[in-house]
Design a protein around this motif. Structure first.
Motif, PDB file in Angstrom:
ATOM      1  N   PHE A  32      56.336   0.513 -32.520  1.00  0.00           N
ATOM      2  CA  PHE A  32      55.205   1.446 -32.572  1.00  0.00           C
ATOM      3  C   PHE A  32      55.416   2.440 -31.441  1.00  0.00           C
ATOM      4  N   ALA A  33      55.715   3.702 -31.768  1.00  0.00           N
ATOM      5  CA  ALA A  33      56.137   4.661 -30.748  1.00  0.00           C
ATOM      6  C   ALA A  33      55.120   5.783 -30.589  1.00  0.00           C
ATOM      7  N   LEU A  34      54.190   5.548 -29.662  1.00  0.00           N
ATOM      8  CA  LEU A  34      53.149   6.534 -29.387  1.00  0.00           C
ATOM      9  C   LEU A  34      53.319   7.127 -27.985  1.00  0.00           C
ATOM     10  N   GLY A  81      55.464  11.718 -20.486  1.00  0.00           N
ATOM     11  CA  GLY A  81      54.407  12.480 -19.811  1.00  0.00           C
ATOM     12  C   GLY A  81      52.994  12.049 -20.127  1.00  0.00           C
ATOM     13  N   CYS A  82      52.805  11.147 -21.086  1.00  0.00           N
ATOM     14  CA  CYS A  82      51.427  10.726 -21.409  1.00  0.00           C
ATOM     15  C   CYS A  82      51.404   9.375 -22.104  1.00  0.00           C
ATOM     16  N   GLY A  83      50.440   8.541 -21.648  1.00  0.00           N
ATOM     17  CA  GLY A  83      50.237   7.231 -22.267  1.00  0.00           C
ATOM     18  C   GLY A  83      48.777   7.074 -22.644  1.00  0.00           C
ATOM     19  N   SER A  84      47.905   7.009 -21.628  1.00  0.00           N
ATOM     20  CA  SER A  84      46.465   6.893 -21.909  1.00  0.00           C
ATOM     21  C   SER A  84      45.979   8.096 -22.711  1.00  0.00           C
ATOM     22  N   ASP A  85      46.437   9.258 -22.320  1.00  0.00           N
ATOM     23  CA  ASP A  85      46.024  10.497 -22.992  1.00  0.00           C
ATOM     24  C   ASP A  85      47.007  10.813 -24.120  1.00  0.00           C
ATOM     25  N   LYS A 110      60.002   9.366 -26.596  1.00  0.00           N
ATOM     26  CA  LYS A 110      58.974   8.321 -26.492  1.00  0.00           C
ATOM     27  C   LYS A 110      59.378   7.379 -25.360  1.00  0.00           C
ATOM     28  N   MET A 111      58.397   6.737 -24.783  1.00  0.00           N
ATOM     29  CA  MET A 111      58.649   5.916 -23.589  1.00  0.00           C
ATOM     30  C   MET A 111      57.989   4.556 -23.746  1.00  0.00           C
ATOM     31  N   TRP A 112      58.601   3.536 -23.167  1.00  0.00           N
ATOM     32  CA  TRP A 112      58.022   2.183 -23.130  1.00  0.00           C
ATOM     33  C   TRP A 112      57.926   1.534 -24.498  1.00  0.00           C
ATOM     34  N   ILE A 113      58.890   1.779 -25.370  1.00  0.00           N
ATOM     35  CA  ILE A 113      58.718   1.290 -26.743  1.00  0.00           C
ATOM     36  C   ILE A 113      59.232  -0.145 -26.885  1.00  0.00           C
ATOM     37  N   THR A 114      58.291  -1.062 -27.102  1.00  0.00           N
ATOM     38  CA  THR A 114      58.606  -2.483 -27.291  1.00  0.00           C
ATOM     39  C   THR A 114      59.497  -2.644 -28.520  1.00  0.00           C
ATOM     40  N   SER A 115      60.569  -3.395 -28.398  1.00  0.00           N
ATOM     41  CA  SER A 115      61.534  -3.634 -29.490  1.00  0.00           C
ATOM     42  C   SER A 115      62.323  -2.384 -29.856  1.00  0.00           C
ATOM     43  N   ASP A 127      64.067  -2.156 -16.724  1.00  0.00           N
ATOM     44  CA  ASP A 127      64.199  -3.359 -15.885  1.00  0.00           C
ATOM     45  C   ASP A 127      62.791  -3.715 -15.390  1.00  0.00           C
ATOM     46  N   LYS A 128      62.093  -4.543 -16.162  1.00  0.00           N
ATOM     47  CA  LYS A 128      60.657  -4.732 -15.937  1.00  0.00           C
ATOM     48  C   LYS A 128      60.347  -5.943 -15.050  1.00  0.00           C
ATOM     49  N   MET A 129      59.128  -5.944 -14.512  1.00  0.00           N
ATOM     50  CA  MET A 129      58.633  -7.061 -13.701  1.00  0.00           C
ATOM     51  C   MET A 129      58.499  -8.336 -14.546  1.00  0.00           C
ATOM     52  N   ARG A 189      47.165  -5.754 -18.466  1.00  0.00           N
ATOM     53  CA  ARG A 189      46.066  -4.866 -18.033  1.00  0.00           C
ATOM     54  C   ARG A 189      46.460  -3.401 -18.126  1.00  0.00           C
ATOM     55  N   ILE A 190      47.712  -3.153 -18.556  1.00  0.00           N
ATOM     56  CA  ILE A 190      48.205  -1.762 -18.618  1.00  0.00           C
ATOM     57  C   ILE A 190      48.415  -1.298 -20.061  1.00  0.00           C
ATOM     58  N   TYR A 191      49.144  -2.123 -20.859  1.00  0.00           N
ATOM     59  CA  TYR A 191      49.489  -1.600 -22.193  1.00  0.00           C
ATOM     60  C   TYR A 191      48.374  -1.836 -23.223  1.00  0.00           C
ATOM     61  N   GLU A 192      48.539  -1.176 -24.341  1.00  0.00           N
ATOM     62  CA  GLU A 192      47.522  -1.105 -25.421  1.00  0.00           C
ATOM     63  C   GLU A 192      46.159  -0.697 -24.861  1.00  0.00           C
ATOM     64  N   GLY A 193      46.186   0.286 -23.972  1.00  0.00           N
ATOM     65  CA  GLY A 193      44.972   0.771 -23.328  1.00  0.00           C
ATOM     66  C   GLY A 193      44.755   0.004 -22.034  1.00  0.00           C
ATOM     67  N   SER A 194      44.849   0.702 -20.916  1.00  0.00           N
ATOM     68  CA  SER A 194      44.661   0.052 -19.613  1.00  0.00           C
ATOM     69  C   SER A 194      43.213  -0.431 -19.487  1.00  0.00           C
ATOM     70  N   SER A 195      42.959  -1.220 -18.442  1.00  0.00           N
ATOM     71  CA  SER A 195      41.582  -1.699 -18.207  1.00  0.00           C
ATOM     72  C   SER A 195      40.629  -0.512 -18.066  1.00  0.00           C
ATOM     73  N   GLU A 196      41.108   0.552 -17.446  1.00  0.00           N
ATOM     74  CA  GLU A 196      40.245   1.727 -17.252  1.00  0.00           C
ATOM     75  C   GLU A 196      39.884   2.343 -18.610  1.00  0.00           C
ATOM     76  N   ILE A 197      40.851   2.401 -19.495  1.00  0.00           N
ATOM     77  CA  ILE A 197      40.574   2.980 -20.828  1.00  0.00           C
ATOM     78  C   ILE A 197      39.600   2.081 -21.595  1.00  0.00           C
ATOM     79  N   GLN A 198      39.732   0.766 -21.445  1.00  0.00           N
ATOM     80  CA  GLN A 198      38.777  -0.135 -22.127  1.00  0.00           C
ATOM     81  C   GLN A 198      37.357   0.126 -21.612  1.00  0.00           C
ATOM     82  N   ARG A 199      37.238   0.341 -20.292  1.00  0.00           N
ATOM     83  CA  ARG A 199      35.900   0.598 -19.728  1.00  0.00           C
ATOM     84  C   ARG A 199      35.330   1.901 -20.287  1.00  0.00           C
ATOM     85  N   ILE A 200      36.201   2.884 -20.496  1.00  0.00           N
ATOM     86  CA  ILE A 200      35.739   4.156 -21.070  1.00  0.00           C
ATOM     87  C   ILE A 200      35.188   3.924 -22.487  1.00  0.00           C
ATOM     88  N   VAL A 201      35.922   3.133 -23.280  1.00  0.00           N
ATOM     89  CA  VAL A 201      35.482   2.854 -24.663  1.00  0.00           C
ATOM     90  C   VAL A 201      34.135   2.132 -24.656  1.00  0.00           C
TER      91      VAL A 201
HETATM   92  C1  LIG Z   1      55.956  -3.310 -20.983  1.00  0.00           C
HETATM   93  C2  LIG Z   1      55.289  -2.161 -21.698  1.00  0.00           C
HETATM   94  C3  LIG Z   1      55.357  -2.136 -23.103  1.00  0.00           C
HETATM   95  C4  LIG Z   1      54.783  -1.050 -23.776  1.00  0.00           C
HETATM   96  N1  LIG Z   1      54.918  -0.974 -25.156  1.00  0.00           N
HETATM   97  C5  LIG Z   1      54.524   0.169 -25.792  1.00  0.00           C
HETATM   98  C6  LIG Z   1      54.812   0.363 -27.187  1.00  0.00           C
HETATM   99  O1  LIG Z   1      55.404  -0.506 -27.860  1.00  0.00           O
HETATM  100  N2  LIG Z   1      54.442   1.524 -27.773  1.00  0.00           N
HETATM  101  C7  LIG Z   1      53.808   2.512 -27.080  1.00  0.00           C
HETATM  102  O2  LIG Z   1      53.503   3.542 -27.675  1.00  0.00           O
HETATM  103  N3  LIG Z   1      53.519   2.357 -25.762  1.00  0.00           N
HETATM  104  C8  LIG Z   1      53.864   1.224 -25.101  1.00  0.00           C
HETATM  105  N4  LIG Z   1      53.606   1.063 -23.762  1.00  0.00           N
HETATM  106  C9  LIG Z   1      52.950   2.150 -23.034  1.00  0.00           C
HETATM  107  C10 LIG Z   1      51.551   1.802 -22.591  1.00  0.00           C
HETATM  108  O3  LIG Z   1      50.691   1.763 -23.690  1.00  0.00           O
HETATM  109  C11 LIG Z   1      51.143   2.820 -21.510  1.00  0.00           C
HETATM  110  O4  LIG Z   1      51.900   2.519 -20.355  1.00  0.00           O
HETATM  111  C12 LIG Z   1      49.666   2.776 -21.222  1.00  0.00           C
HETATM  112  O5  LIG Z   1      48.933   3.291 -22.303  1.00  0.00           O
HETATM  113  C13 LIG Z   1      49.318   3.603 -19.957  1.00  0.00           C
HETATM  114  O6  LIG Z   1      49.858   4.872 -20.045  1.00  0.00           O
HETATM  115  P1  LIG Z   1      50.726   5.463 -18.837  1.00  0.00           P
HETATM  116  O7  LIG Z   1      51.726   4.452 -18.451  1.00  0.00           O
HETATM  117  O8  LIG Z   1      51.222   6.796 -19.235  1.00  0.00           O
HETATM  118  O9  LIG Z   1      49.714   5.599 -17.647  1.00  0.00           O
HETATM  119  P2  LIG Z   1      48.680   6.886 -17.367  1.00  0.00           P
HETATM  120  O10 LIG Z   1      48.072   7.213 -18.651  1.00  0.00           O
HETATM  121  O11 LIG Z   1      49.541   7.909 -16.699  1.00  0.00           O
HETATM  122  O12 LIG Z   1      47.692   6.220 -16.389  1.00  0.00           O
HETATM  123  C14 LIG Z   1      47.943   6.059 -14.981  1.00  0.00           C
HETATM  124  C15 LIG Z   1      46.677   5.412 -14.391  1.00  0.00           C
HETATM  125  O13 LIG Z   1      45.560   6.273 -14.566  1.00  0.00           O
HETATM  126  C16 LIG Z   1      44.515   5.586 -15.238  1.00  0.00           C
HETATM  127  N5  LIG Z   1      43.786   6.526 -16.097  1.00  0.00           N
HETATM  128  C17 LIG Z   1      44.299   7.333 -17.058  1.00  0.00           C
HETATM  129  N6  LIG Z   1      43.330   8.037 -17.634  1.00  0.00           N
HETATM  130  C18 LIG Z   1      42.154   7.672 -17.034  1.00  0.00           C
HETATM  131  C19 LIG Z   1      40.798   8.044 -17.178  1.00  0.00           C
HETATM  132  N7  LIG Z   1      40.416   8.930 -18.112  1.00  0.00           N
HETATM  133  N8  LIG Z   1      39.875   7.461 -16.369  1.00  0.00           N
HETATM  134  C20 LIG Z   1      40.243   6.538 -15.449  1.00  0.00           C
HETATM  135  N9  LIG Z   1      41.510   6.161 -15.261  1.00  0.00           N
HETATM  136  C21 LIG Z   1      42.464   6.700 -16.047  1.00  0.00           C
HETATM  137  C22 LIG Z   1      45.208   4.506 -16.045  1.00  0.00           C
HETATM  138  O14 LIG Z   1      44.334   3.449 -16.366  1.00  0.00           O
HETATM  139  C23 LIG Z   1      46.312   4.090 -15.063  1.00  0.00           C
HETATM  140  O15 LIG Z   1      45.773   3.208 -14.125  1.00  0.00           O
HETATM  141  C24 LIG Z   1      54.120  -0.028 -23.059  1.00  0.00           C
HETATM  142  C25 LIG Z   1      54.047  -0.105 -21.662  1.00  0.00           C
HETATM  143  C26 LIG Z   1      54.636  -1.145 -20.986  1.00  0.00           C
HETATM  144  C27 LIG Z   1      54.575  -1.163 -19.476  1.00  0.00           C
END
Ligand SMILES: Cc1cc2nc3c(=O)[nH]c(=O)nc-3n(C[C@H](O)[C@H](O)[C@H](O)COP(=O)(O)OP(=O)(O)OC[C@H]3O[C@@H](n4cnc5c(N)ncnc54)[C@H](O)[C@@H]3O)c2cc1C
Length: 385
Positions: A128-130, A134-138, A159-164, A204-206, A364-376
């Protein structure tokens, strides 16, 4: 305390998928989880077997060749897999997400071409490549482009961080086909080996070190028109819908990690002696165990509530986010406390708790970080949907 007493009746079918997952996890995943962590070797061989068992497409109906379970069954199975190997569990999470999207949005021809062979275990995992460099949460700010050229689409970007990403039989790729914002995004099916798609080096992940996380680069990657999944410009809605349900799966994954940690912590505290008695006999230890068990059961309850709401077709975005937020944060707390019970040995790679500690951090980071869950959750409670 049994799980069933705390979460209500589990159907035979839900119990069956959980049993299949638990048996596979015990026989094929747990014995080599430490080795996978050490070498980072992707569980390629196991993917075929998981496909044959229906575990790569659990929520796809039997009639479409899938596992035919619902979100509750999925949560139970995901927890069982994660208890044994978190890397495999996250591979399953993204693969199942892709399978459900193909099932929900694919045309009959697309299902025949990708879903059928996939559910038969012939394509391995799916990616799943989203996210992008330059952008993950956004995610709506993504910049990978898809330009129409006659009967083809041409993808450019990364695309970045793509599992599998390095091993998947195919990828679902979200790209900008039209104007700015969410309405300009479409979803495309990209086969492994398509000219113009190159796979980056493995990160090279933690933790979750064997999940094959890579960047994908698209350079004039030409796709036939029938590789567009769903309607043009509807890709963002597709992605978000999938992530809502996917979050419950990540909640379950983090519960699996915490259940494993709880088992290790309890066993160690029973065995280890200090000041002439077992560590488990200190009241402090008992309070730690009581707090952790309570948090674990709370995480279960929130996750099963969200799964049941998804199964009845009710609105569940906030509940899914609550489950993910609470379960992943509680899991980190629990694993930290279980590591503490191990004393110095908990800090050694010779003990599984050290791996669980690292594996849990990313939930607490992928599939929406904790911060994004709080926003929802906040948006839902303030009525700003
Ligand atoms: C091991 C791993 C596997 C992954 N697998 C996939 C995958 O298969 N497919 C895929 O598409 N993606 C994947 N991801 C990406 C993952 O979904 C993103 O890393 C995640 O959505 C966060 O995006 P970002 O890393 O760009 O952080 P950013 O979006 O740059 O966020 C940086 C920080 O700012 C905070 N932040 C951002 N916006 C707000 C806001 N509005 N209010 C408050 N705080 C905010 C975030 O919570 C975070 O703490 C993976 C990531 C990892 C590490």
């Amino acid at each position: 305390m049994t799980l069933e007493r705390s979460i209500g009746p589990i159907t035979e079918e839900q119990a069956a998928v959980a049993t299949v997952a638990r048996q596979f996890a015990a026989a094929r995943l747990a014995p080599r989880a430490a080795e996978r962590d050490r070498t980072g070797a992707y569980p390629l061989e196991e993917m075929g077997a998981l496909g044959e068992l229906g575990l790569l497409a659990m929520k796809v109906p039997d009639s479409e060749g899938g596992g035919g379970t619902d979100n509750v069954g999925y949560v139970l199975a995901m927890e069982a897999i994660a208890e044994a190997c978190a890397s495999t569990a996250v591979i399953l999470a993204s693969s199942n997400l892709v399978a459900k999207l193909l099932c929900d949005y694919g045309t009959p021809a697309q299902k025949a071409k990708w879903l059928r062979p996939y559910t038969q275990g012939r394509l391995g995992a799916a990616a799943f490549a989203l996210s992008e460099p330059g952008c993950g949460s956004d995610a709506a700010a993504l910049t990978t482009t898809a330009k129409k050229d006659g009967d083809s689409w041409i993808l450019d970007g990364a695309k970045m961080w793509i599992t599998s990403g390095a091993h998947a039989g195919f990828h679902l790729v979200f790209a900008r086909s039209d104007g700015p914002g969410p309405g300009g995004i479409s979803c495309f099916i990209v086969d492994r080996g398509t000219p113009g798609l190159t796979i980056g080096k493995e990160e090279d992940k933690m933790g979750q070190r064997a999940s094959g996380t890579v960047a994908l680069h698209f350079d004039g990657c030409r796709l036939p028109a029938d590789h567009l999944l769903g309607e043009r410009g509807h890709g963002y809605a597709v992605a978000l819908g999938a992530l809502g349900a996917g979050r419950v799966g990540i909640a379950a994954l983090s519960i699996g990690l915490a259940e494993a940690a709880f088992g290790y912590g309890l066993a160690y505290a029973r065995e280890r002696k200090a000041f002439g008695k077992a560590v488990v006999d200190f009241q402090n230890t008992q309070f730690v165990l009581a707090d952790c068990r309570t948090e674990l059961d709370a995480a279960w309850l929130l996750s099963l509530r969200a799964a049941r709401l998804l199964d009845t077709g009710d609105k569940a975005a906030a509940e899914s986010s609550m489950a993910k937020l609470f379960a992943t944060e509680a899991s980190s707390r629990i694993i930290d406390k279980m590591l503490q019970l191990h004393g110095g040995y908990g800090y050694s790679r010779d003990y599984a708790i050290e791996r669980l500690y690292r594996d849990s951090r990313v939930t607490r980071i992928y599939e929406g970080s904790s911060e994004i869950q709080r926003i929802v959750i906040a948006r839902d409670l303030l009525g700003k949907r």
